[in-house]
Design an enzyme around this catalytic site. Structure first.
Site, PDB file in Angstrom:
ATOM      1  N   ASP A 193      60.961  72.088  58.610  1.00 18.68           N
ATOM      2  CA  ASP A 193      59.804  71.244  58.912  1.00 18.68           C
ATOM      3  C   ASP A 193      59.795  70.950  60.412  1.00 18.68           C
ATOM      4  OD1 ASP A 193      57.826  69.365  59.257  1.00 18.68           O
ATOM      5  OD2 ASP A 193      58.451  68.088  57.595  1.00 18.68           O
ATOM      6  N   HIS A 198      58.318  64.679  64.665  1.00 14.09           N
ATOM      7  CA  HIS A 198      59.720  64.300  64.531  1.00 14.09           C
ATOM      8  C   HIS A 198      60.565  64.677  65.743  1.00 14.09           C
ATOM      9  CE1 HIS A 198      58.529  63.460  60.463  1.00 14.09           C
ATOM     10  NE2 HIS A 198      58.127  64.715  60.308  1.00 14.09           N
ATOM     11  N   ILE A 213      59.683  59.944  64.577  1.00 14.52           N
ATOM     12  CA  ILE A 213      60.236  59.308  63.387  1.00 14.52           C
ATOM     13  C   ILE A 213      61.023  60.311  62.552  1.00 14.52           C
ATOM     14  CG2 ILE A 213      58.387  57.604  63.319  1.00 14.52           C
ATOM     15  CD1 ILE A 213      57.084  59.258  61.063  1.00 14.52           C
ATOM     16  N   GLY A 216      60.146  61.946  56.167  1.00 14.26           N
ATOM     17  CA  GLY A 216      60.214  61.237  54.898  1.00 14.26           C
ATOM     18  C   GLY A 216      61.177  61.910  53.927  1.00 14.26           C
TER      19      GLY A 216
END
Length: 291
Positions: A193, A198, A213, A216
């Site tokens: 990903d 990110h 961040i 998830g």
């Protein structure tokens, strides 16, 4: 409208072949923090050393997608009937059902389709289902990803299922603490990903965040490992079904604190970030286990 509900639901599943090795599994576990506390602890080495290696069921979410497979960060989420800029989507929820322990290496056929599109008013929720089948025809896992597309709701569609009941009205049976490292998102993205949210501060700022961040699905895997180690005695094969809602972001370097309530073969979970006043990270979370 970037989401054409009729087209999305009517589209034939896309089918791909995937493969993975024990190195992919090791990288995945390391990206969740395996070995960070004590690299000589046998409880850590069962995730971080190929001898006696076990596979967390949440590896299914990244199997066959690692950096070595040529994965690249897309500029949009595009599939029949759906074409949405990444800056307008959020990973709202995730469910995983597994039919048994995952092998440390293998191949599978994955069929992907949009199974639902829900109208939440200010957003649409696209439910992406993936089914993985082994070469002998056995079903390995099924995943269901809820993707929130901001600004795409209001089309008069089904709002989706109501939220489940709240947590048990008693103290949790277990409280588990999982620290993360400042480089956690940079490591986790090597599972495939490569969304710049990110890693790239400018992209994160354009999406409304102060800094990049954590994924998830990284939080999802971190909590799964904490429960497997802290409640299930390290038995990854005991996990059968694991479902959560992503209620808030986690920054690399922050801590995940997971409360667990046991209810027979069903666990109720709540994950929060203590550095930010117990801000929720994962809510409406349950895990079905085989004991």
């Amino acid at each position: 409208m970037p989401i054409d509900v009729t087209t999305a639901l009517a589209a034939e599943p896309s089918v791909t072949r995937i493969s993975w090795t024990d190195r992919d599994v090791l990288l995945y576990h390391l990206s969740l923090g395996a070995g960070a506390a004590d690299a000589t602890d046998p409880a850590e080495l069962r995730w971080a050393y190929e001898r006696g290696l076990r596979v967390l069921p949440t590896f299914a979410l990244v199997a066959g997608q690692g950096i070595s497979s040529g994965a690249a960060g897309p500029a949009s989420m595009s599939m029949p009937g759906v074409d949405v800029d990444l800056r307008r989507i959020l990973h709202g929820g995730q469910r995983l059902r597994v039919n048994g322990p995952l092998p440390t290496a293998g191949t599978a056929t994955v069929a992907s389709r949009v199974s639902d599109v829900w109208d939440k008013g200010k957003a649409a929720v696209v439910v992406l289902e993936q089914r993985a089948t082994a070469d002998d025809g056995a079903e390995l896992w099924t995943t269901s990803m809820q993707i929130w597309a901001r600004g795409e709701g209001g089309f008069g569609g089904d709002p989706g299922p109501a939220a489940e009941a709240g947590l048990p009205d008693r103290a949790p049976d277990h409280v588990l603490t999982s620290p993360t490292g400042p480089q956690q998102a940079l490591l986790y993205r090597l599972n495939g990903d490569l969304n710049p949210l990110h890693a790239d501060p400018r992209f994160a700022a354009a999406a409304g965040f102060d800094r990049p961040i954590l994924h998830g699905l990284a939080s999802y895997g971190i909590v799964c490992r904490a429960v497997v180690d802290g409640v299930l005695g390290g038995d990854a094969a005991a996990v059968r079904d694991y479902e959560v809602r992503f209620a808030g972001t986690l920054l690399p370097g922050e801590t995940v604190r997971t409360s667990v309530w046991e209810d027979g073969d069903r666990l109720h979970l709540l994950a929060v970030c203590p550095e930010r006043g117990d801000a929720p990270v994962l809510t409406h979370a349950t895990m079905e286990v085989a004991r």
